[in-house]
Write an enzyme that holds these catalytic residues in place. Sequence first.
Site, PDB file in Angstrom:
ATOM      1  N   CYS A   2      -6.379  12.730 -21.027  1.00 15.19           N
ATOM      2  CA  CYS A   2      -5.723  11.619 -21.524  1.00 15.19           C
ATOM      3  C   CYS A   2      -4.151  12.099 -21.512  1.00 15.19           C
ATOM      4  CB  CYS A   2      -5.970  11.434 -23.149  1.00 15.19           C
ATOM      5  SG  CYS A   2      -7.770  10.868 -23.236  1.00 15.19           S
ATOM      6  N   ARG A  27      -2.765  10.494 -15.619  1.00 12.30           N
ATOM      7  CA  ARG A  27      -3.585  11.210 -16.727  1.00 12.30           C
ATOM      8  C   ARG A  27      -4.870  10.346 -17.313  1.00 12.30           C
ATOM      9  NH1 ARG A  27      -1.376  16.255 -18.005  1.00 12.30           N
ATOM     10  NH2 ARG A  27      -2.726  16.394 -19.873  1.00 12.30           N
ATOM     11  N   TRP A  74      -8.553   8.271 -21.216  1.00 10.27           N
ATOM     12  CA  TRP A  74      -9.465   8.492 -20.259  1.00 10.27           C
ATOM     13  C   TRP A  74     -10.771   8.674 -20.977  1.00 10.27           C
ATOM     14  CZ3 TRP A  74     -11.916  13.007 -17.338  1.00 10.27           C
ATOM     15  CH2 TRP A  74     -12.596  12.525 -16.402  1.00 10.27           C
ATOM     16  N   ASN A 100      -5.859  14.843 -26.823  1.00  7.79           N
ATOM     17  CA  ASN A 100      -6.301  15.011 -25.416  1.00  7.79           C
ATOM     18  C   ASN A 100      -7.359  16.207 -25.620  1.00  7.79           C
ATOM     19  OD1 ASN A 100      -6.871  15.239 -22.706  1.00  7.79           O
ATOM     20  ND2 ASN A 100      -5.045  16.791 -22.426  1.00  7.79           N
ATOM     21  N   GLY A 101      -8.489  15.995 -24.954  1.00  9.89           N
ATOM     22  CA  GLY A 101      -9.686  16.945 -25.017  1.00  9.89           C
ATOM     23  C   GLY A 101     -10.812  16.628 -25.630  1.00  9.89           C
ATOM     24  N   GLU A 464     -13.687  16.070   2.547  1.00  6.84           N
ATOM     25  CA  GLU A 464     -12.321  15.686   1.986  1.00  6.84           C
ATOM     26  C   GLU A 464     -12.012  14.144   2.288  1.00  6.84           C
ATOM     27  OE1 GLU A 464      -8.729  15.545   0.060  1.00  6.84           O
ATOM     28  OE2 GLU A 464     -10.690  16.608  -0.420  1.00  6.84           O
ATOM     29  N   LYS A 468     -11.825  10.941  -0.378  1.00  9.41           N
ATOM     30  CA  LYS A 468     -10.782  10.028  -0.415  1.00  9.41           C
ATOM     31  C   LYS A 468     -11.322   8.364  -0.257  1.00  9.41           C
ATOM     32  CE  LYS A 468      -8.830  12.424  -1.450  1.00  9.41           C
ATOM     33  NZ  LYS A 468      -8.430  13.610  -1.891  1.00  9.41           N
ATOM     34  N   GLU A 471     -13.075   7.727  -3.848  1.00  9.81           N
ATOM     35  CA  GLU A 471     -12.170   7.523  -4.911  1.00  9.81           C
ATOM     36  C   GLU A 471     -11.110   6.465  -4.932  1.00  9.81           C
ATOM     37  OE1 GLU A 471      -9.950  10.950  -5.831  1.00  9.81           O
ATOM     38  OE2 GLU A 471      -9.690  11.791  -3.909  1.00  9.81           O
ATOM     39  N   HIS A 487     -31.929  17.002  10.429  1.00  5.30           N
ATOM     40  CA  HIS A 487     -32.676  17.342   9.475  1.00  5.30           C
ATOM     41  C   HIS A 487     -32.767  16.250   8.185  1.00  5.30           C
ATOM     42  CE1 HIS A 487     -32.792  20.856  11.482  1.00  5.30           C
ATOM     43  NE2 HIS A 487     -31.660  21.043  11.600  1.00  5.30           N
ATOM     44  N   LYS A 583      -6.081  12.311 -12.950  1.00  2.99           N
ATOM     45  CA  LYS A 583      -5.521  13.003 -12.037  1.00  2.99           C
ATOM     46  C   LYS A 583      -5.858  14.475 -12.257  1.00  2.99           C
ATOM     47  CE  LYS A 583      -2.541  14.346  -8.760  1.00  2.99           C
ATOM     48  NZ  LYS A 583      -3.236  14.014  -7.502  1.00  2.99           N
TER      49      LYS A 583
HETATM   50  C1  AGP Z   1      -9.012  14.756  -5.428  1.00  4.61           C
HETATM   51  O1  AGP Z   1      -8.343  13.453  -4.625  1.00  4.61           O
HETATM   52  C2  AGP Z   1      -9.228  14.513  -6.925  1.00  4.61           C
HETATM   53  N1  AGP Z   1      -8.125  13.716  -7.794  1.00  4.61           N
HETATM   54  C3  AGP Z   1      -9.968  15.605  -7.509  1.00  4.61           C
HETATM   55  O2  AGP Z   1     -11.059  15.869  -6.845  1.00  4.61           O
HETATM   56  C4  AGP Z   1      -9.102  16.711  -7.767  1.00  4.61           C
HETATM   57  O3  AGP Z   1      -8.981  17.433  -6.385  1.00  4.61           O
HETATM   58  C5  AGP Z   1      -9.942  17.502  -8.525  1.00  4.61           C
HETATM   59  O4  AGP Z   1      -9.896  16.963  -9.792  1.00  4.61           O
HETATM   60  C6  AGP Z   1      -9.084  18.996  -8.940  1.00  4.61           C
HETATM   61  O5  AGP Z   1      -7.684  18.736  -9.234  1.00  4.61           O
HETATM   62  P1  AGP Z   1      -6.738  19.944  -9.180  1.00  4.61           P
HETATM   63  O6  AGP Z   1      -6.539  20.406  -7.793  1.00  4.61           O
HETATM   64  O7  AGP Z   1      -5.397  19.657 -10.287  1.00  4.61           O
HETATM   65  O8  AGP Z   1      -7.431  21.239 -10.160  1.00  4.61           O
END
Ligand code: AGP
Length: 588
Positions: A2, A27, A74, A100-101, A464, A468, A471, A487, A583
């Site tokens: 958050c 966030r 969040w 936050n936490g 990767e 993308k 998400e 396999h 994020k």
């Molecule tokens: C990637 O697009 C995502 N936002 C997520 O997987 C991100 O890479 C992951 O949470 C790690 O974040 P960081 O690099 O800030 O540690």
Amino acid sequence: MCSIIGIIGKNLVAPELVDSLRRMEYRGYDSVGLATLSINKISVRKGIGNVSQVNKSLSLAEMEGFVGIGHTRWATHGGVTDYNAHPHSCCTNDIAVVHNGIVENYLPLKDELSKKGHRFKSETDTEVIAHLLEEHYNANKDIKAAIIETVKRIEGSFAFVAMFANGSLACARLDEPLVIGISDNAFYASSDVLGFLKYTDQAMFLDNRDIAILDKHGINIFTFDGDSTARGVTKVAWELADVNKGEFAHYTIKEIFEQRTSIKAATYQEEYKIKAFCDAIASAGNIIVTGSGSSYHTSLIMSMIGSRLLKKRFDPVMASEFKYNNDSIDKDTVLIAISQSGETADVLSATKLAKALGAKILSIVNVPTSSLARTADASLGINCGPEIGVAATKSFTGQVSLAYAILDRMSGGKIGFDREVVSDRITKMLADSTGIERLVNITMPKVNDIYLLGRSIHFPIVLEGALKMKELAYVHAEGIAAGELKHGPLALMDKNAVVFVLNPDDKTYGDTLSSAYEVKARGAKIIGISNVPNEIYDAMIPIPRMENELLYPLVEIVPLQLFSYYLALQHNADQDFPRNLAKSVTVR
Ligand code: AGP
């Protein structure tokens, strides 16, 4: 995670609180809320939605008061509802809290406090903090004593700001970020420098187990044990302009286009810093590279190339799996921790564990003031500026570029990474982004299953690319090592499947082409990502030929980022703030 913000100001604080939350919205964006203090009375307004929506429906920016707190959520504990939105108040409403936490022991605390007569209004873990503060504050009306007793009782990771009806803000942090901002007109307590960067670049970073009490007279800092302490004031390097979209519709597409320069910026390192980093790797007995999500994919690339060129074993370990796989760690171990935000909980706990086992910690981050950068033995920044879009784009290529620079330096230039040449080639590819948009609109309507095939250094890029697409466009996408197809995954292939084949003309070309024939035989539609046309492809995304195959990841990921962005547009997904994500994940 958050975002939390608290402001004590000479001006009405509500407009600034709303503005700060808007800049930290990446966030968390399930719900939003403010509390302000006016004439010794705390008012709270909160609701489901993002900052613009809730500000519009509840007129948050019009709230009265020179002291206030704010939050974007969040959701982790309790559904996305109005009553679970922050701020949370105590029984008398004389204390309001944003957090936050996670308070891991909130259920027994809630039970204990309920037996003492406290009435809870939400399902959240956070609300226990407000009632604990109330319980201890009522004892002797001493805010310092109340917050010290409160942090003694709560377990887990937390950063919170509590507003008291006497106009004080009391905040504390344990394993969650919290930074104080100081200007001539106000004091700020924020999750992130972006929360106050518009008003001041003077920041005071609280250490773990720090408490700060802010009032209109000043800032008092002490430890959880009550010992007074002081924290230095740092001038924040980032420019606010960096967090505007400019002429772009979304942060994500802006950040994809920033890669023309950000891949170069990542390699601009101070000589003594990169020398110390490389020397530590050179003298290490064993090397582990860790990260989460996109940063883990960089760990895979760095490990593959490091092991190949330096004849030294680099072990990639997913940060969330680290606590189950750390038997080989000792004082000769170097742990390279990669993280855009530098606040990802799994990465921070991996470094803590490794440090306790005697390892040396090297970190690669984008946020130079982050917890990871400040706790590592040596840290290098990728200098790509704030990344607001939740999907990592420029930070990923920045991390990969810096990994190339480090390994090129240590191997006597065996990669041959020329940042000008690569930047030029990425610029040319971005110039044809509309071609990718057309491809999405032609091939993708009604497609729900996407597969990406690749071998060797291309395998981390299929992972990767798939990430993308998941998400950004909410489609089922899977990155598969092409050699594993027969396999099992081949069973998934039929006329509804769309398969990306990462297949430039390097030593994997022939083998990967066979994989393309295998899926074609099952009716799948194939999109080739290559520098060599082939009739097997139903469509092809051209990429430049690279002098060294190890450099293909940087030019292969850009069209996959663009494809995911345009697919998100087609699916009306939120290109910057995808559902259910944040994020940086600061809770485990
Ligand atoms: C990637 O697009 C995502 N936002 C997520 O997987 C991100 O890479 C992951 O949470 C790690 O974040 P960081 O690099 O800030 O540690």
